[in-house]
Design a protein around this motif. Sequence first.
Motif, mmCIF file in Angstrom:
data_model
loop_
_atom_site.group_PDB
_atom_site.id
_atom_site.type_symbol
_atom_site.label_atom_id
_atom_site.label_comp_id
_atom_site.label_asym_id
_atom_site.label_seq_id
_atom_site.Cartn_x
_atom_site.Cartn_y
_atom_site.Cartn_z
ATOM 1 N N GLU A 27 81.190 -22.375 66.064
ATOM 2 C CA GLU A 27 80.093 -22.559 65.125
ATOM 3 C C GLU A 27 80.535 -22.455 63.666
ATOM 4 O O GLU A 27 79.753 -22.694 62.752
ATOM 5 N N LYS A 28 81.820 -22.115 63.447
ATOM 6 C CA LYS A 28 82.295 -21.995 62.066
ATOM 7 C C LYS A 28 82.432 -23.376 61.425
ATOM 8 O O LYS A 28 82.725 -24.365 62.119
ATOM 9 N N PRO A 29 82.240 -23.438 60.098
ATOM 10 C CA PRO A 29 82.231 -24.742 59.415
ATOM 11 C C PRO A 29 83.461 -25.598 59.675
ATOM 12 O O PRO A 29 83.352 -26.817 59.806
ATOM 13 N N VAL A 30 84.631 -24.970 59.784
ATOM 14 C CA VAL A 30 85.853 -25.762 59.955
ATOM 15 C C VAL A 30 85.823 -26.541 61.271
ATOM 16 O O VAL A 30 86.281 -27.690 61.336
ATOM 17 N N TYR A 31 85.257 -25.931 62.307
ATOM 18 C CA TYR A 31 85.163 -26.624 63.594
ATOM 19 C C TYR A 31 84.011 -27.635 63.594
ATOM 20 O O TYR A 31 84.142 -28.739 64.125
ATOM 21 N N LEU A 32 82.887 -27.256 62.988
ATOM 22 C CA LEU A 32 81.746 -28.181 62.947
ATOM 23 C C LEU A 32 82.114 -29.446 62.183
ATOM 24 O O LEU A 32 81.787 -30.559 62.608
ATOM 25 N N LYS A 33 82.815 -29.271 61.079
ATOM 26 C CA LYS A 33 83.211 -30.435 60.277
ATOM 27 C C LYS A 33 84.127 -31.347 61.101
ATOM 28 O O LYS A 33 83.986 -32.570 61.087
ATOM 29 N N PHE A 34 85.055 -30.711 61.798
ATOM 30 C CA PHE A 34 85.989 -31.474 62.631
ATOM 31 C C PHE A 34 85.236 -32.245 63.733
ATOM 32 O O PHE A 34 85.478 -33.438 63.940
ATOM 33 N N LEU A 35 84.323 -31.562 64.397
ATOM 34 C CA LEU A 35 83.588 -32.206 65.499
ATOM 35 C C LEU A 35 82.679 -33.313 64.986
ATOM 36 O O LEU A 35 82.582 -34.382 65.588
ATOM 37 N N TYR A 64 92.326 -34.284 72.038
ATOM 38 C CA TYR A 64 92.565 -32.945 71.489
ATOM 39 C C TYR A 64 92.361 -31.902 72.584
ATOM 40 O O TYR A 64 91.601 -32.107 73.522
ATOM 41 N N GLN A 65 93.030 -30.779 72.384
ATOM 42 C CA GLN A 65 92.822 -29.634 73.264
ATOM 43 C C GLN A 65 92.759 -28.387 72.384
ATOM 44 O O GLN A 65 93.534 -28.250 71.432
ATOM 45 N N ALA A 66 91.824 -27.495 72.714
ATOM 46 C CA ALA A 66 91.731 -26.228 71.975
ATOM 47 C C ALA A 66 92.403 -25.132 72.784
ATOM 48 O O ALA A 66 92.265 -25.079 74.013
ATOM 49 N N LEU A 67 93.123 -24.289 72.114
ATOM 50 C CA LEU A 67 93.844 -23.202 72.768
ATOM 51 C C LEU A 67 92.973 -21.960 72.822
ATOM 52 O O LEU A 67 92.590 -21.424 71.785
ATOM 53 N N GLY A 68 92.660 -21.502 74.023
ATOM 54 C CA GLY A 68 91.889 -20.270 74.171
ATOM 55 C C GLY A 68 90.497 -20.389 73.569
ATOM 56 O O GLY A 68 89.997 -21.483 73.313
ATOM 57 N N GLY A 69 89.858 -19.244 73.366
ATOM 58 C CA GLY A 69 88.504 -19.239 72.822
ATOM 59 C C GLY A 69 88.497 -19.504 71.327
ATOM 60 O O GLY A 69 89.371 -19.033 70.609
ATOM 61 N N ARG A 70 87.496 -20.242 70.872
ATOM 62 C CA ARG A 70 87.397 -20.606 69.444
ATOM 63 C C ARG A 70 86.004 -20.287 68.943
ATOM 64 O O ARG A 70 85.034 -20.313 69.705
ATOM 65 N N THR A 71 85.902 -20.055 67.653
ATOM 66 C CA THR A 71 84.591 -19.790 67.042
ATOM 67 C C THR A 71 84.007 -21.126 66.585
ATOM 68 O O THR A 71 84.037 -21.486 65.418
ATOM 69 N N SER A 99 79.135 -18.680 71.014
ATOM 70 C CA SER A 99 79.589 -19.510 69.902
ATOM 71 C C SER A 99 79.361 -20.989 70.223
ATOM 72 O O SER A 99 78.978 -21.778 69.343
ATOM 73 N N ILE A 100 79.573 -21.354 71.477
ATOM 74 C CA ILE A 100 79.332 -22.748 71.879
ATOM 75 C C ILE A 100 77.849 -23.066 71.783
ATOM 76 O O ILE A 100 77.461 -24.152 71.331
ATOM 77 N N ALA A 128 84.868 -19.268 82.987
ATOM 78 C CA ALA A 128 84.419 -18.422 84.102
ATOM 79 C C ALA A 128 83.888 -17.124 83.509
ATOM 80 O O ALA A 128 84.382 -16.662 82.461
ATOM 81 N N SER A 129 82.913 -16.522 84.179
ATOM 82 C CA SER A 129 82.256 -15.344 83.591
ATOM 83 C C SER A 129 83.153 -14.105 83.611
ATOM 84 O O SER A 129 82.951 -13.188 82.839
ATOM 85 N N TRP A 130 84.187 -14.098 84.492
ATOM 86 C CA TRP A 130 85.066 -12.931 84.541
ATOM 87 C C TRP A 130 86.100 -12.941 83.417
ATOM 88 O O TRP A 130 86.792 -11.942 83.196
ATOM 89 N N CYS A 131 86.209 -14.062 82.726
ATOM 90 C CA CYS A 131 87.259 -14.219 81.703
ATOM 91 C C CYS A 131 86.729 -13.723 80.357
ATOM 92 O O CYS A 131 85.729 -14.221 79.850
ATOM 93 N N GLY A 132 87.388 -12.691 79.828
ATOM 94 C CA GLY A 132 86.933 -12.048 78.589
ATOM 95 C C GLY A 132 86.739 -13.010 77.429
ATOM 96 O O GLY A 132 85.670 -13.038 76.806
ATOM 97 N N PRO A 133 87.754 -13.822 77.099
ATOM 98 C CA PRO A 133 87.581 -14.769 75.986
ATOM 99 C C PRO A 133 86.443 -15.768 76.229
ATOM 100 O O PRO A 133 85.795 -16.212 75.286
ATOM 101 N N CYS A 134 86.203 -16.103 77.522
ATOM 102 C CA CYS A 134 85.088 -17.028 77.825
ATOM 103 C C CYS A 134 83.755 -16.377 77.460
ATOM 104 O O CYS A 134 82.862 -17.025 76.908
ATOM 105 N N ARG A 135 83.629 -15.095 77.827
ATOM 106 C CA ARG A 135 82.366 -14.381 77.541
ATOM 107 C C ARG A 135 82.114 -14.330 76.039
ATOM 108 O O ARG A 135 80.991 -14.470 75.576
ATOM 109 N N LYS A 136 83.200 -14.167 75.293
ATOM 110 C CA LYS A 136 83.075 -14.074 73.840
ATOM 111 C C LYS A 136 82.740 -15.444 73.234
ATOM 112 O O LYS A 136 82.009 -15.533 72.255
#
Lengths: 179, 195
Positions: free
Chosen positions: A159-167, A150-157, A79-80, A67-75
Motif C-alpha cells: 500500500e506504500k506509494p512506491v508500490y502503488l505508483k509502480f502498479l 516481475y516477481q516480488a521477494l518475500g512480503g512487501r508493503t 497490506s494487500i 498460507a496462514s501459517w507463514c509469518g510474512p504472509c500474515r503481515k
Amino acid sequence: MKTALSHYLPACLLILISLPAFTETLPPGVMRINGTTAPELQLNNLDGEPYDLKATQGHWRFVHFWASWCGPCRKEMPSIERMIAALGDNELEIVLINTAETEDEVFTFLGIVAPELVPLMDRDGQVTEVWQPRGLPATYLVDPAGKIQYQALGGRTWEKPVYLKFLRGLNQLESQPGQ
Amino acid sequence: MRIRMQYLIAAQTLCGVLLGTLLATPAFGIGKPYPGPYVENDDLLMVLIPHTPEQMAAFYEARGFPEEAIKLISDACFVTVHIKNKSRRVIWLETVNWRFSSNNQPLQRLGSNYWNTRWDEIKLPLANRATFGWTQLPVQRDLQPDEPVGGNIVFEGNLKTFNLDARFLTGANKRGGMLDINFQNIKCPKEEPRP
C-alpha cells in the motif's frame, strides 16, 4: 557530413528515447524476470467459483501465493487489502492463491486479517508446486500476454506509494497529482 | 528461472572483487534481538531457532497432519533457519556447502529423500506434503539483496548438540568470494519432564 548526420541522428534519438526503459527503477524487492510464460492456473475460489488465469488475458495480473501459517504472509495480507482499496479500478487483476490449507483455516484467518479478500484454493498445493515460487509469500506480475514480467521477494508493503505508483504504471494509469 | 535485478546491474558489475573469507562466530547479544543463536554482519543475518518436539507437533497438528506424521515429526530435531542477505550482491544459499558435525563426526540431516520415503509409507495427503515442503529450508537459493529465506533443517531426534560450518558463495556468477559462518554447540531441545 550532413548526410552522415541525417543518417545517424534518428538512431541517436531512438537510443535516447529508449534509455528510460534500460534504467527502469523498481520498488524495493521487486525483480524483473525474463518474460517466461505463466503456468496454468485453474482453481476454485473460497466460494467455490471457478477461475482460469487464461480467461483474464489482456490485463496485468497480480498473482500472490500465501498460507496462514507463514509469518510474512500474515503481515502482508492486510497490506494487500489496503493496496486493492487504494488502486481502485485500475484493471490490475488480483489473484490470491492459498497454498494447501482448508476452507476453515482460510476463512478463519481472512475473517480476522483481511475480510474483503476471496482467495483461490490450491487445496493440495499442486498448482503452487508448478509455479515454484521462491518461498511463501510470493507475488508475480503477469503481463496482458500471459508472461511473468516481475516477481516480488518475500512480503512487501504494497500500500506504500512506491508500490502503488509502480502498479499503476503497469497500465499507464498514473494517479492524479495529490492522490 | 533466470532472474535479473535491473536496478543492480551496475553495482553487480562493479562488485567483482574478491571479498576474502569472513569467519564469523555466533554473537549472543545481551538484549537477545533474535530468538536463537545468530550471526550478523554487513553481509547477512543468520539465525538458528531450535524447537522442542512439542512445539513442532503443535505446529503440524494445527495444520491437520495425521497422527502418524506427528509421531515421525516429534521423533526428530527441528531447527528453523532464518537468513537475510544484507549486502548489495547475490549470496548463494547452497546447503551442499554446509557441514554439520557432532562429537567431531560428520552429521547427516534428515533431508527430502528421508521425508518423502516416510510420507510414502504413511500415505500422507498431498496438502500436508506441500505444507511440510514449504516449511523446509530450500537447498539452493540465489539470495538477492534484501531477500530473506527461512525454513527448517531436521536431524535425528536423539541428537543433543551440533556444529554448523556454512559456506556461502557470493556474486551473480559465484565469483565474488566466500562467506563462512560458524555455529557451535547448537542444542536440540528436548521436552521438559512433566512434574
